[in-house]
Motif scaffolding. Structure first.
Motif, PDB file in Angstrom:
ATOM      1  N   ALA A  45       0.821  -1.204   0.000  1.00 55.29           N
ATOM      2  CA  ALA A  45       0.000   0.000   0.000  1.00 55.29           C
ATOM      3  C   ALA A  45       0.862   1.265   0.000  1.00 55.29           C
ATOM      4  CB  ALA A  45      -0.928   0.001   1.215  1.00 55.29           C
ATOM      5  N   LEU A  46       1.923   1.262   0.777  1.00 57.87           N
ATOM      6  CA  LEU A  46       2.798   2.432   0.820  1.00 57.87           C
ATOM      7  C   LEU A  46       3.565   2.585  -0.491  1.00 57.87           C
ATOM      8  CD1 LEU A  46       4.122   2.113   4.488  1.00 57.87           C
ATOM      9  CD2 LEU A  46       2.609   3.900   3.589  1.00 57.87           C
ATOM     10  N   HIS A  47       3.978   1.475  -1.084  1.00 60.78           N
ATOM     11  CA  HIS A  47       4.696   1.521  -2.357  1.00 60.78           C
ATOM     12  C   HIS A  47       3.828   2.143  -3.449  1.00 60.78           C
ATOM     13  CE1 HIS A  47       7.496   0.385  -5.513  1.00 60.78           C
ATOM     14  NE2 HIS A  47       6.494  -0.167  -6.184  1.00 60.78           N
ATOM     15  N   ALA A  48       2.521   1.956  -3.360  1.00 63.32           N
ATOM     16  CA  ALA A  48       1.604   2.466  -4.378  1.00 63.32           C
ATOM     17  C   ALA A  48       1.304   3.952  -4.221  1.00 63.32           C
ATOM     18  CB  ALA A  48       0.298   1.676  -4.342  1.00 63.32           C
ATOM     19  N   LYS A  49       1.687   4.550  -3.082  1.00 63.69           N
ATOM     20  CA  LYS A  49       1.387   5.950  -2.848  1.00 63.69           C
ATOM     21  C   LYS A  49       2.372   6.855  -3.594  1.00 63.69           C
ATOM     22  CE  LYS A  49      -2.096   5.484  -0.052  1.00 63.69           C
ATOM     23  NZ  LYS A  49      -3.453   5.990  -0.396  1.00 63.69           N
ATOM     24  N   GLU A  50       1.825   7.886  -4.207  1.00 63.06           N
ATOM     25  CA  GLU A  50       2.653   8.827  -4.956  1.00 63.06           C
ATOM     26  C   GLU A  50       3.558   9.611  -4.004  1.00 63.06           C
ATOM     27  OE1 GLU A  50       2.060  12.446  -8.237  1.00 63.06           O
ATOM     28  OE2 GLU A  50       0.330  11.473  -7.292  1.00 63.06           O
ATOM     29  N   ASN A  51       4.806   9.765  -4.396  1.00 62.76           N
ATOM     30  CA  ASN A  51       5.801  10.541  -3.645  1.00 62.76           C
ATOM     31  C   ASN A  51       6.174   9.928  -2.294  1.00 62.76           C
ATOM     32  OD1 ASN A  51       5.873  12.560  -5.675  1.00 62.76           O
ATOM     33  ND2 ASN A  51       4.095  13.581  -4.750  1.00 62.76           N
ATOM     34  N   MET A  52       5.807   8.670  -2.059  1.00 67.73           N
ATOM     35  CA  MET A  52       6.183   8.003  -0.817  1.00 67.73           C
ATOM     36  C   MET A  52       7.619   7.485  -0.914  1.00 67.73           C
ATOM     37  SD  MET A  52       5.802   6.908   2.235  1.00 67.73           S
ATOM     38  CE  MET A  52       4.239   7.755   2.385  1.00 67.73           C
ATOM     39  N   LEU A  53       8.367   7.606   0.164  1.00 65.19           N
ATOM     40  CA  LEU A  53       9.715   7.060   0.217  1.00 65.19           C
ATOM     41  C   LEU A  53       9.662   5.534   0.255  1.00 65.19           C
ATOM     42  CD1 LEU A  53      11.356   9.412   2.882  1.00 65.19           C
ATOM     43  CD2 LEU A  53      11.691   9.451   0.409  1.00 65.19           C
ATOM     44  N   PRO A  54      10.744   4.854  -0.134  1.00 65.88           N
ATOM     45  CA  PRO A  54      10.789   3.400   0.043  1.00 65.88           C
ATOM     46  C   PRO A  54      10.636   3.036   1.515  1.00 65.88           C
ATOM     47  CG  PRO A  54      12.598   4.171  -1.338  1.00 65.88           C
ATOM     48  CD  PRO A  54      11.958   5.391  -0.768  1.00 65.88           C
ATOM     49  N   VAL A  55      10.021   1.908   1.785  1.00 69.17           N
ATOM     50  CA  VAL A  55       9.828   1.455   3.162  1.00 69.17           C
ATOM     51  C   VAL A  55      10.378   0.044   3.320  1.00 69.17           C
ATOM     52  CG1 VAL A  55       7.834   2.911   3.643  1.00 69.17           C
ATOM     53  CG2 VAL A  55       7.492   0.666   2.602  1.00 69.17           C
ATOM     54  N   ARG A  56      10.605  -0.350   4.558  1.00 65.90           N
ATOM     55  CA  ARG A  56      11.098  -1.684   4.893  1.00 65.90           C
ATOM     56  C   ARG A  56      10.463  -2.082   6.221  1.00 65.90           C
ATOM     57  NH1 ARG A  56      17.298   0.317   6.298  1.00 65.90           N
ATOM     58  NH2 ARG A  56      16.686   1.833   7.899  1.00 65.90           N
ATOM     59  N   ALA A  57      10.564  -3.381   6.547  1.00 67.44           N
ATOM     60  CA  ALA A  57       9.805  -3.836   7.715  1.00 67.44           C
ATOM     61  C   ALA A  57      10.474  -5.024   8.389  1.00 67.44           C
ATOM     62  CB  ALA A  57       8.379  -4.200   7.304  1.00 67.44           C
ATOM     63  N   ALA A  58       9.994  -5.299   9.612  1.00 75.49           N
ATOM     64  CA  ALA A  58      10.387  -6.492  10.361  1.00 75.49           C
ATOM     65  C   ALA A  58       9.153  -7.014  11.083  1.00 75.49           C
ATOM     66  CB  ALA A  58      11.488  -6.170  11.373  1.00 75.49           C
ATOM     67  N   VAL A  59       9.079  -8.343  11.220  1.00 77.51           N
ATOM     68  CA  VAL A  59       8.005  -8.997  11.974  1.00 77.51           C
ATOM     69  C   VAL A  59       8.655  -9.986  12.938  1.00 77.51           C
ATOM     70  CG1 VAL A  59       5.993 -10.510  11.873  1.00 77.51           C
ATOM     71  CG2 VAL A  59       6.314  -8.755  10.131  1.00 77.51           C
ATOM     72  N   VAL A  60       8.288  -9.896  14.212  1.00 78.06           N
ATOM     73  CA  VAL A  60       8.885 -10.755  15.239  1.00 78.06           C
ATOM     74  C   VAL A  60       7.779 -11.262  16.158  1.00 78.06           C
ATOM     75  CG1 VAL A  60      10.474 -10.855  17.193  1.00 78.06           C
ATOM     76  CG2 VAL A  60      11.087  -9.534  15.159  1.00 78.06           C
ATOM     77  N   TRP A  61       7.876 -12.545  16.539  1.00 77.72           N
ATOM     78  CA  TRP A  61       6.930 -13.155  17.468  1.00 77.72           C
ATOM     79  C   TRP A  61       7.632 -13.431  18.786  1.00 77.72           C
ATOM     80  CZ3 TRP A  61       1.957 -14.192  18.351  1.00 77.72           C
ATOM     81  CH2 TRP A  61       1.621 -15.186  19.281  1.00 77.72           C
ATOM     82  N   GLY A  62       6.974 -13.060  19.904  1.00 79.80           N
ATOM     83  CA  GLY A  62       7.589 -13.343  21.201  1.00 79.80           C
ATOM     84  C   GLY A  62       6.851 -12.672  22.333  1.00 79.80           C
ATOM     85  N   GLY A  63       7.431 -12.755  23.530  1.00 78.05           N
ATOM     86  CA  GLY A  63       6.812 -12.196  24.726  1.00 78.05           C
ATOM     87  C   GLY A  63       7.087 -10.713  24.862  1.00 78.05           C
ATOM     88  N   VAL A  64       6.066  -9.983  25.328  1.00 78.52           N
ATOM     89  CA  VAL A  64       6.220  -8.557  25.568  1.00 78.52           C
ATOM     90  C   VAL A  64       5.575  -8.196  26.898  1.00 78.52           C
ATOM     91  CG1 VAL A  64       6.247  -7.985  23.108  1.00 78.52           C
ATOM     92  CG2 VAL A  64       4.080  -7.944  24.360  1.00 78.52           C
ATOM     93  N   LEU A  65       5.976  -7.070  27.414  1.00 84.47           N
ATOM     94  CA  LEU A  65       5.362  -6.493  28.600  1.00 84.47           C
ATOM     95  C   LEU A  65       4.628  -5.239  28.171  1.00 84.47           C
ATOM     96  CD1 LEU A  65       5.108  -6.436  31.761  1.00 84.47           C
ATOM     97  CD2 LEU A  65       7.107  -4.929  31.731  1.00 84.47           C
ATOM     98  N   SER A  66       3.365  -5.111  28.553  1.00 85.95           N
ATOM     99  CA  SER A  66       2.555  -3.953  28.190  1.00 85.95           C
ATOM    100  C   SER A  66       2.418  -3.026  29.390  1.00 85.95           C
ATOM    101  CB  SER A  66       1.168  -4.405  27.717  1.00 85.95           C
ATOM    102  OG  SER A  66       0.348  -3.286  27.435  1.00 85.95           O
ATOM    103  N   ARG A  67       2.865  -1.782  29.223  1.00 87.97           N
ATOM    104  CA  ARG A  67       2.740  -0.778  30.264  1.00 87.97           C
ATOM    105  C   ARG A  67       2.557   0.597  29.631  1.00 87.97           C
ATOM    106  NH1 ARG A  67       2.159  -4.572  32.892  1.00 87.97           N
ATOM    107  NH2 ARG A  67       2.994  -5.134  34.955  1.00 87.97           N
ATOM    108  N   ASN A  68       1.683   1.400  30.229  1.00 85.08           N
ATOM    109  CA  ASN A  68       1.496   2.792  29.818  1.00 85.08           C
ATOM    110  C   ASN A  68       1.161   2.931  28.337  1.00 85.08           C
ATOM    111  OD1 ASN A  68       2.262   3.480  32.475  1.00 85.08           O
ATOM    112  ND2 ASN A  68       4.412   3.561  31.881  1.00 85.08           N
ATOM    113  N   GLY A  69       0.427   1.953  27.798  1.00 88.59           N
ATOM    114  CA  GLY A  69       0.034   2.011  26.409  1.00 88.59           C
ATOM    115  C   GLY A  69       1.135   1.644  25.434  1.00 88.59           C
ATOM    116  N   ASP A  70       2.268   1.156  25.930  1.00 84.54           N
ATOM    117  CA  ASP A  70       3.408   0.803  25.091  1.00 84.54           C
ATOM    118  C   ASP A  70       3.784  -0.643  25.366  1.00 84.54           C
ATOM    119  OD1 ASP A  70       5.499   1.003  23.322  1.00 84.54           O
ATOM    120  OD2 ASP A  70       6.403   2.757  24.289  1.00 84.54           O
ATOM    121  N   VAL A  71       4.658  -1.212  24.558  1.00 84.28           N
ATOM    122  CA  VAL A  71       5.139  -2.571  24.783  1.00 84.28           C
ATOM    123  C   VAL A  71       6.652  -2.549  24.906  1.00 84.28           C
ATOM    124  CG1 VAL A  71       3.224  -3.782  23.680  1.00 84.28           C
ATOM    125  CG2 VAL A  71       5.136  -3.002  22.277  1.00 84.28           C
TER     126      VAL A  71
END
Length: 362
Positions: free
Chosen positions: A271-297
C-alpha cells in the motif's frame, strides 16, 4: 479524601465572585479565547492552588500532585487559575482513594494516562481543523489558526461526544480480547522473568527519511508524514492489528497472532509503495513475549524488531529464525516463502541470520 494535618478545619476561602470572578464576568473578555475558555471550563478562574485544595477537602500537596500528573507546569501559590470544574475533578479522583476502589499509585497512573493521550488528541484534532480551514478557505497557516480559534467552541460538544463513544468502543474491544486471552491460560504465571503476553510485532519505517525531510518544504513534508501514518493506520486496523506508536518515520504495531502480523506487513508495504511521492519502506516482523505498560510494549522482542528493520533492504520484510520457524507451522504458511539472507550483526543483540518474508504470487 481526608485532609492532612494542618488543613482539616481550615476556613473556607472567601467567595471571589465579588472581586476576581465578578470583575471578569462583568468586563469585556481580554480576547475571544478568554471568553471561550470560561465556557469550555464551566466558568471563570476563581481559586489559587491553595484554595482549590481547601474547597476539594484535600491537602495542597495532593492538589499539586493532581495538577502535575496531568502534565501541567507548577503553579505559584498566589496565581488564580482554577475554577469549580477543577474542584469537582479533584474531589472525584480523591473519592476513588477514600472509598478504597483505588490506591494513590493507580490514581496517578490513570491521570497520567488520560492526560498524555488527550494532550496529543487535542493537538491532532486542532491541526486537522487548521488544515481543513487552510485548504477549503485558501488561507495561510496563521489565518487558518485564527479561524479555528473562533470556530472551535461550536463543535466542542460533537468532539466530546465522539471521544466518549470511541473510548467506550475501545474499552469494550479490549475487554473482549482480555477475556479470550485469559481463557487460554492454563495456570497463573509465577515466573518473575516471564513476559506474559505473546504477541507478533511489526515495525515499518521509511528509508532515507532524515535526508529527504531536509529537502522538502513544510507542506510536502506534512503530506509525506500524513500519508505514511494514515495509510499505515488504515491497513493495520483493517486487519485487526493495533498501532502501538508512531516514531516520526516509523510505526510499531502489534497483532495477537503471527499470520495476522504477516498479512498486515505485506499489505502495508504494498500500500505504501503504491502511494505517490512516498519514500521506500522496509519492515520487520517478530513473534515473542512482551510487557505492556502505559500504552506501550517493552522487552527483547521489541528490540529485535527494531534492530531487524534497521538492516532490512528497501521493500523487504525480515524475520528472525524463531519467528520464521513459527510462521512455517501456521495454517497459512503455504501463502509465503521465507528466504534466508546473509547473517547480520544487530546492535546490542549480536549476529542473527534473518529470513525475508515474501507472499507467494496469486
Amino acid at each position: 479524601m481526608t485532609t492532612e494535618p494542618g488543613t482539616s478545619g481550615a476556613p473556607e476561602p472567601p467567595d471571589r465572585t465579588d472581586d476576581i470572578g465578578e470583575a471578569r464576568s462583568n468586563s469585556a473578555p481580554s480576547s475571544t479565547v478568554a471568553e471561550h475558555l470560561d465556557q469550555l471550563l464551566g466558568g471563570p478562574a476563581r481559586y489559587t492552588i491553595i484554595e482549590l485544595a481547601q474547597r476539594a477537602g484535600v491537602s495542597v500537596d495532593l492538589a499539586r500532585t493532581f495538577w502535575k500528573a496531568m502534565a501541567f507546569p507548577n503553579v505559584q501559590d498566589d496565581v488564580v487559575l482554577f475554577g469549580d470544574g477543577d474542584v469537582a475533578a479533584l474531589q472525584e479522583m480523591a473519592a476513588l482513594v477514600d472509598d478504597g476502589r483505588l490506591d494513590m499509585t493507580a490514581v496517578i497512573s490513570l491521570l497520567r494516562a488520560q492526560s498524555h493521550m488527550t494532550d496529543r488528541l487535542v493537538l491532532w484534532q486542532t491541526e486537522a481543523l487548521i488544515e481543513h480551514a487552510a485548504r477549503t478557505l485558501e488561507l495561510d497557516d496563521v489565518s487558518a489558526r485564527l479561524v479555528v480559534l473562533d470556530k472551535l467552541p461550536g463543535i466542542v460538544d460533537v468532539l466530546q461526544a465522539q471521544l466518549n463513544y470511541a473510548w467506550r468502543r475501545q474499552l469494550g474491544a479490549l475487554m473482549v480480547r482480555t477475556e479470550a486471552e485469559v481463557a487460554e491460560m492454563r495456570q497463573p504465571d509465577t515466573d518473575p522473568f516471564h513476559l506474559p503476553l505473546q504477541r507478533a510485532l511489526g515495525f515499518v519505517d521509511m528509508v532515507a527519511y532524515t535526508r529527504r525531510s531536509t529537502e522538502l518544504g513544510s507542506r510536502a513534508l506534512a503530506d509525506l508524514v500524513q500519508t505514511f501514518e494514515y495509510t499505515s493506520r488504515d491497513v493495520i486496523t483493517t486487519h485487526g492489528a493495533r498501532v502501538v506508536k508512531t516514531i516520526g518515520d516509523a510505526i510499531l504495531y502489534v497483532a495477537d497472532d503471527l499470520p495476522t502480523a504477516a498479512e498486515v506487513t505485506v499489505d502495508l508495504i504494498e500500500a505504501l509503495h503504491a502511494k505517490e511521492n512516498m519514500l521506500p519502506v522496509r519492515a520487520a516482523v517478530v513473534w515473542g513475549g512482551v510487557l505492556s505498560r502505559n500504552g506501550d510494549v517493552f522487552g527483547p522482542t521489541v528490540n529485535l524488531a527494531s534492530r531487524l528493520v534497521d538492516v532490512a533492504p528497501p521493500g523487504a520484510i525480515l524475520m528472525d529464525p524463531d519467528t520464521a520457524r513459527a510462521m512455517s507451522l501456521t495454517p497459512v504458511a503455504r501463502r509465503y516463502t521465507m528466504v534466508p539472507r546473509d547473517v547480520a550483526d544487530l546492535q546490542g543483540l549480536g549476529q542473527v541470520m534473518p529470513y525475508e518474508l515474501r507472499r507467494v504470487p496469486g
